[in-house]
Scaffold this active site. Structure first.
Site, PDB file in Angstrom:
ATOM      1  N   LYS A   1       0.833  -1.204   0.000  1.00 25.94           N
ATOM      2  CA  LYS A   1       0.000   0.000   0.000  1.00 25.94           C
ATOM      3  C   LYS A   1       0.872   1.261   0.000  1.00 25.94           C
ATOM      4  O   LYS A   1       0.640   2.195  -0.772  1.00 25.94           O
ATOM      5  CB  LYS A   1      -0.914  -0.011   1.226  1.00 25.94           C
ATOM      6  CG  LYS A   1      -1.917   1.121   1.264  1.00 25.94           C
ATOM      7  CD  LYS A   1      -2.774   1.047   2.532  1.00 25.94           C
ATOM      8  CE  LYS A   1      -3.586  -0.219   2.590  1.00 25.94           C
ATOM      9  NZ  LYS A   1      -4.467  -0.283   3.781  1.00 25.94           N
TER      10      LYS A   1
ATOM     11  N   ARG B   1      -3.361   3.453   8.648  1.00 22.39           N
ATOM     12  CA  ARG B   1      -3.716   2.149   8.078  1.00 22.39           C
ATOM     13  C   ARG B   1      -2.476   1.260   7.973  1.00 22.39           C
ATOM     14  O   ARG B   1      -1.369   1.745   7.755  1.00 22.39           O
ATOM     15  CB  ARG B   1      -4.308   2.318   6.661  1.00 22.39           C
ATOM     16  CG  ARG B   1      -5.504   3.239   6.556  1.00 22.39           C
ATOM     17  CD  ARG B   1      -5.841   3.478   5.085  1.00 22.39           C
ATOM     18  NE  ARG B   1      -6.835   4.535   4.895  1.00 22.39           N
ATOM     19  CZ  ARG B   1      -8.128   4.322   4.683  1.00 22.39           C
ATOM     20  NH1 ARG B   1      -8.590   3.092   4.639  1.00 22.39           N
ATOM     21  NH2 ARG B   1      -8.964   5.314   4.518  1.00 22.39           N
TER      22      ARG B   1
ATOM     23  N   GLY C   1      -8.270  -6.912   5.204  1.00 23.61           N
ATOM     24  CA  GLY C   1      -9.110  -7.017   6.392  1.00 23.61           C
ATOM     25  C   GLY C   1      -8.456  -7.644   7.595  1.00 23.61           C
ATOM     26  O   GLY C   1      -9.073  -7.739   8.655  1.00 23.61           O
TER      27      GLY C   1
ATOM     28  N   MET D   1      -5.570  -6.675   9.225  1.00 22.50           N
ATOM     29  CA  MET D   1      -4.922  -5.768  10.175  1.00 22.50           C
ATOM     30  C   MET D   1      -5.763  -4.507  10.332  1.00 22.50           C
ATOM     31  O   MET D   1      -6.825  -4.381   9.743  1.00 22.50           O
ATOM     32  CB  MET D   1      -3.492  -5.484   9.741  1.00 22.50           C
ATOM     33  CG  MET D   1      -2.601  -6.714   9.887  1.00 22.50           C
ATOM     34  SD  MET D   1      -0.910  -6.430   9.362  1.00 22.50           S
ATOM     35  CE  MET D   1      -1.113  -6.197   7.597  1.00 22.50           C
TER      36      MET D   1
ATOM     37  N   ARG E   1      -3.820  -1.259  -5.449  1.00 24.72           N
ATOM     38  CA  ARG E   1      -3.001  -2.455  -5.273  1.00 24.72           C
ATOM     39  C   ARG E   1      -3.413  -3.459  -6.335  1.00 24.72           C
ATOM     40  O   ARG E   1      -4.470  -3.338  -6.954  1.00 24.72           O
ATOM     41  CB  ARG E   1      -3.189  -3.056  -3.880  1.00 24.72           C
ATOM     42  CG  ARG E   1      -4.627  -3.445  -3.566  1.00 24.72           C
ATOM     43  CD  ARG E   1      -4.799  -3.822  -2.105  1.00 24.72           C
ATOM     44  NE  ARG E   1      -6.211  -4.021  -1.779  1.00 24.72           N
ATOM     45  CZ  ARG E   1      -6.679  -4.150  -0.545  1.00 24.72           C
ATOM     46  NH1 ARG E   1      -5.854  -4.094   0.472  1.00 24.72           N
ATOM     47  NH2 ARG E   1      -7.963  -4.329  -0.324  1.00 24.72           N
TER      48      ARG E   1
ATOM     49  N   HIS F   1     -15.757  -7.955   3.159  1.00 25.54           N
ATOM     50  CA  HIS F   1     -14.712  -8.840   3.678  1.00 25.54           C
ATOM     51  C   HIS F   1     -14.897 -10.258   3.174  1.00 25.54           C
ATOM     52  O   HIS F   1     -13.969 -10.903   2.674  1.00 25.54           O
ATOM     53  CB  HIS F   1     -14.741  -8.807   5.212  1.00 25.54           C
ATOM     54  CG  HIS F   1     -13.793  -9.770   5.857  1.00 25.54           C
ATOM     55  ND1 HIS F   1     -14.205 -10.999   6.323  1.00 25.54           N
ATOM     56  CD2 HIS F   1     -12.480  -9.693   6.100  1.00 25.54           C
ATOM     57  CE1 HIS F   1     -13.170 -11.631   6.838  1.00 25.54           C
ATOM     58  NE2 HIS F   1     -12.111 -10.859   6.716  1.00 25.54           N
TER      59      HIS F   1
ATOM     60  N   SER G   1      11.905 -43.014  -8.819  1.00 26.23           N
ATOM     61  CA  SER G   1      10.770 -42.132  -8.511  1.00 26.23           C
ATOM     62  C   SER G   1      10.767 -41.903  -7.009  1.00 26.23           C
ATOM     63  O   SER G   1      10.695 -42.857  -6.231  1.00 26.23           O
ATOM     64  CB  SER G   1       9.456 -42.773  -8.951  1.00 26.23           C
ATOM     65  OG  SER G   1       8.375 -41.903  -8.659  1.00 26.23           O
TER      66      SER G   1
ATOM     67  N   CYS H   1       6.680 -38.781  -7.036  1.00 31.02           N
ATOM     68  CA  CYS H   1       5.265 -39.151  -7.096  1.00 31.02           C
ATOM     69  C   CYS H   1       4.554 -39.002  -5.758  1.00 31.02           C
ATOM     70  O   CYS H   1       3.428 -39.453  -5.603  1.00 31.02           O
ATOM     71  CB  CYS H   1       5.102 -40.585  -7.610  1.00 31.02           C
ATOM     72  SG  CYS H   1       5.918 -41.831  -6.597  1.00 31.02           S
TER      73      CYS H   1
ATOM     74  N   TYR I   1      10.307 -35.482 -14.395  1.00 28.49           N
ATOM     75  CA  TYR I   1       8.857 -35.303 -14.302  1.00 28.49           C
ATOM     76  C   TYR I   1       8.421 -35.243 -12.842  1.00 28.49           C
ATOM     77  O   TYR I   1       9.152 -35.656 -11.931  1.00 28.49           O
ATOM     78  CB  TYR I   1       8.119 -36.446 -15.024  1.00 28.49           C
ATOM     79  CG  TYR I   1       8.243 -37.799 -14.348  1.00 28.49           C
ATOM     80  CD1 TYR I   1       7.343 -38.199 -13.355  1.00 28.49           C
ATOM     81  CD2 TYR I   1       9.248 -38.688 -14.705  1.00 28.49           C
ATOM     82  CE1 TYR I   1       7.453 -39.431 -12.738  1.00 28.49           C
ATOM     83  CE2 TYR I   1       9.364 -39.923 -14.102  1.00 28.49           C
ATOM     84  CZ  TYR I   1       8.466 -40.302 -13.110  1.00 28.49           C
ATOM     85  OH  TYR I   1       8.584 -41.515 -12.498  1.00 28.49           O
TER      86      TYR I   1
END
Length: 889
Positions: free
Chosen positions: A25, A94, A103, A105, A348, A464, A772, A839, A859
């Protein structure tokens, strides 16, 4: 070191590249000020100051000094003084963390207001009601945020005043009633806190800064960080900003707007506003907000911002276009209109659903604001999970009890609960629960994360509940104003229907409809923009993505999601079918090979049919089949009376069989008679499976499929174990298949699940053509943690920062990861073309996928619904070319 950064009047000490120091922010406020956007002047106190605050337990003197120096500078910039009796300066305080935590803090508005300021504001504006309303808001927020008194401590006073004045809400309270409300608020404050409300503006501001820094460690903030993998040590920045007043008059208001639709990604302004209100009124959901845009159907809505204050609406459109082009992203902006003048309070990167994230990334690429690789990196892999949410098949003929706002897409069925804590408890017991509330508050975040859906009676599309649900990918309906929620009676009613707590409802976050029962849902498919994005991802990635699948249905679904083979078929899952279990039990409890052989002869054609279905579903792609792995006692009955049928089948007493079964359970079954040890002690079991795999492959090939079988031996610890299996089980089975039918090309490999196997990998690779990693067991053995029992102590490890994350969720790169690297290096030293995959659950975790790419795996394999996310994570790893460095030393 500098702890405070000023911005205002087109200048700023920082900018968008200072997010780590100024928070998201603060960095964006500084950047917007540099760009000439109409941002109320102010300053940002850094995250470093917050970390000092957390260490010392109070605001360090050096930070206090810079705070007051910049308050002086703000007075000079604005030409106003705090506490001035003629033109007082008021500010907001803020939070603003590095990663957005909507929401979670604290915020305090109207700081600097006191009795003298009320009189000055009333004189300046000619509106005493406005001045009193600003003061009562400060008292209420300060009491709650700074002094930790419940927010509803003042509600009875407001409700009584509204009733007494005969007006619809507190927004319409006349000044004379607000005079009484302020006096009562001040008295209630002193009663609750034990001292009078502070009149000194700088004392108020210091208290608010202290509270904002303190809110970094509230339970709700910690829970949110845990859910979103945000480190606890970062701290938050704090933004002190001149107040502008959306509650000044009828030409004033406040709202939240997204530059594109955060639910669908459509390129249009999406947001809400409230007339004569402050920003917290919009996000808190205490009033149902008004639309930003005029209706497109030709009708009129005089209270849309576009109609009521068109210059403000046009200003938002123009600023939104500028900022999107500057940031190359969709933005969420909070704005205030004060007497017709538009101010942007913050911008933001907008929270968005998975559907919107994909659509926006593709659209921005087509608009020339992003290249394809950057578009791929803009979408979180977890966002793709949201595209796979079920939807309502058809509501034709279905009763609809209420319709609210479609706040977060997807449909969900579950039992009703009014309590966030209860939702967490019920989901731990395996229940699907929908959290139903008048409106949610930040403290509900744990229950919101656990629920399959959220339903609120109040609040809008930017409330919220809506923002958090979209961020989590949870279906959500807000603002279903017809709902009557009776917490004492445990019922929710609307449209002539009443549903009790514990009974089922269905919500559709795409249409906003609420149904008073369970209705059929259908699984979605990846199409459109997602298909295009995944095409770019597949072009970018190096690593293949397979799936863990035990049935043809799972295999087909995974292939639709882009799986490039099966990395793990768990043959034991095929044994639990009712018609098979008696033969499995007979095989396990047999006293001699003849009896075991008879049971195996019954099982072999069943296994062969299973494998054939997998080969045909994965036509042309590899299929890795793991031989029997779990402890054998898992297939056996638990009580002696359950052995009766088995006893008759085997011709032995139930008591004898029960005793034999008890012996198999062992003291520590997960480290006992399982995996390769079954193949060594009962070779005929593994022989049956090897032959079934190879014969099924030949049958599938004869049916026209291209088959690529891979046979995997589990839980190997030593090269000698694998060599014994290869010589005494695998090779004789292959020879038998070759004698009686066609032998298809295939591979023989091993599942690496023990630290000992990692050490012995060079010798194991002499016989194994592929590795694997089974990281679930490898993590258990590396840590001596049981997955089943770690929940008893692991929360303490997280809360005390002994560990940053659960090693069963994200691979431990410094421990388990090092074992894997060692195994790969040693294995490939023997067999350079050794194929290596993973896996376990870590094969589908995006954070872990980045690590697997960095150490050269060929993989990853994961459950079908995690395949799209793994594909995207593998692409992002290849694009970034580097791994993250998470883990625990």
């Amino acid at each position: 070191m500098k702890y405070v950064y000023f911005f205002g009047n087109g200048k700023a000490d920082g900018g968008k590249d200072d997010r780590d120091l100024l928070g998201g922010k603060g960095a964006d406020l500084q950047e917007m000020s540099r760009l000439g956007v109409n941002v109320p002047p102010g300053f940002t106190i850094t995250t470093e100051a917050c970390r000092l605050f957390m260490e010392e337990g109070s605001l360090p003197e050096v930070v206090r000094q810079e705070l007051h120096e910049n308050l002086d500078r703000l007075e000079e910039t604005r030409g106003k003084k705090f506490g001035d009796a003629t033109d007082p300066l008021l500010v907001s305080v803020r939070s603003g963390a590095v990663f957005s935590m909507p929401g979670m803090m604290d915020t305090v508005l109207n700081l600097g207001c006191n009795r003298a300021a009320v009189e000055a504001l009333a004189t300046l504006t000619g509106d005493r009601r406005f001045a009193l309303d600003s003061y009562r808001r400060l008292i209420q927020m300060f009491t709650n945020v700074v002094k930790k008194v419940r927010l509803d401590a003042f509600e009875d006073i407001l409700d009584e005043a509204v009733e007494k004045a005969g007006v619809p809400s507190d927004a319409e309270l006349p000044a004379e009633y607000l005079e009484e409300v302020v006096d009562q608020f001040l008295a209630r404050y002193e009663e609750a806190v034990g001292s009078p409300f502070p009149e000194d503006p700088r004392e108020q501001i210091e208290g608010a800064v202290h509270a904002v820094f303190d809110s970094w460690n509230t339970p709700r903030a910690r829970k949110y960080r845990q859910l979103h993998d945000i480190p606890d040590h970062l701290g938050t920045a704090c933004n002190v900003q001149s107040m502008v007043f959306g509650n000044l008059n009828e030409m004033s208001g406040a709202g939240v707007v997204f530059t594109r639709d955060p639910a669908t990604g459509e390129k249009r302004l999406f947001g809400e506003w409230l007339q004569q209100a402050q920003g917290e009124d919009v996000v808190a959901g205490v009033r149902t907000p008004l639309p930003m845009s005029a209706p497109t159907d030709g009708s009129t809505n005089q209270l849309s911002l576009e109609t009521f204050i068109p210059t403000a609406y046009q200003g938002i459109e123009e600023i939104g276009r500028r900022l999107e082009k500057h940031y190359s992203d969709m933005l969420d902006m909070e704005f205030t209109v004060e007497d017709g003048e538009l101010f942007i309070l913050q911008s933001r990167r907008g929270k968005r659903t998975g559907t919107a994230a994909v659509q926006i990334a593709v659209d921005l690429e087509e608009e020339g604001l992003l290249d394809q690789n950057t578009a791929v990196q803009r979408v979180e892999p977890a966002a793709l999970d949201q595209l796979l949410h079920p939807r309502v098949e058809s509501d034709a003929g279905q009763d609809v009890m209420a319709t609210g706002l479609p706040a977060s897409p997807g449909a969900a069925c579950g039992i009703v609960s009014f309590s966030a804590d209860e939702v967490e408890e019920l989901t731990e017991d395996g229940k699907k629960v929908i959290l139903v509330r008048p409106m949610t508050v930040a403290d509900d975040v744990g229950g919101m994360a656990a629920a399959v859906g959220l339903l609120t009676a109040r609040g809008g599309m930017t409330s919220h509940a809506a923002v958090v649900a979209r961020g989590m990918g949870t279906p959500c309906v807000t603002g279903a104003g017809a709902l009557q929620i009776d917490e004492e009676a445990g019922t929710v009613s609307a449209g002539g229907f009443t549903v009790k707590v514990g009974e089922n409802i269905t919500i559709d976050g795409t249409s906003g409809k609420v149904y008073p029962t369970s209705i059929p849902l259908v699984e979605p498919q990846i199409t459109g923009a997602a298909t295009m994005l995944m095409g770019w991802a597949d072009d970018a990635r190096r690593m293949l993505v397979r799936t863990n699948a035990d049935t043809g249905e799972d295999a087909r679904r995974a292939r639709e999601f882009g799986a490039q083979g099966i990395g793990l078929c768990r043959t034991e899952h095929m044994f639990f079918a009712a018609e098979r279990l008696p033969h499995v039990r007979a095989m396990i409890l047999a006293e001699d090979e003849e009896t075991r052989g008879a049971a195996l002869a019954e099982l072999e054609p069943m296994q062969r049919a299973d494998f054939r279905e997998l080969f045909e579903a994965m036509d042309g792609l590899p299929v890795t089949i793991r031989l029997l792995d779990p402890p054998l006692h898992e297939f056996l009955p638990h009580h002696v009376e359950e052995y009766a049928d088995l006893a008759e089948q085997l011709g032995e007493s139930a008591e004898v069989l029960h005793a034999r079964g008890q012996m198999l359970s062992g003291e520590n079954p997960m480290m006992g008679h399982r995996g390769v040890r079954v193949g060594i002690t009962a070779p005929s079991v593994y022989m049956m499976q090897v032959e079934a795999i190879l014969r099924a492959a030949a049958e599938a090939k004869a049916n026209g499929a291209v088959v690529v079988p891979e046979i995997m031996i589990p839980l190997v610890a030593t090269a000698t174990e694998l060599r014994w299996i290869k010589r005494n089980v695998y090779e004789p089975s292959v020879a038998r298949v070759a004698e009686t039918g066609e032998l298809v090309d295939h591979m023989f490999g091993v599942m690496i699940e023990t630290p000992r196997a990692c050490l012995d990998a060079a010798a194991i690779a002499e016989d194994a053509e592929f590795f694997s990693f089974g990281t679930n067991d490898l993590t258990q053995f590396a840590y001596a943690f049981s997955r089943d029992d770690s929940a008893q102590f692991f929360p303490s490890y997280l809360s005390t920062n002994i560990m940053e994350c659960d090693p069963f969720e994200h691979v431990d790169q410094f421990g388990v990861g090092e074992l894997a690297k060692m195994a790969i290096e040693r294995g490939r030293s023997t067999r350079p073309d050794l194929k290596v995959g993973v896996c376990g659950e870590h094969g589908g975790d995006p954070q872990s996928v980045v690590f697997w790419d960095s150490i050269g795996l060929d993989y990853v394999s994961c459950s079908p619904f995690r395949v799209p996310g793994a594909r995207l994570a593998a692409a992002q790893a290849a694009i970034s070319g580097k791994a993250s460095h998470g883990g625990t030393r």
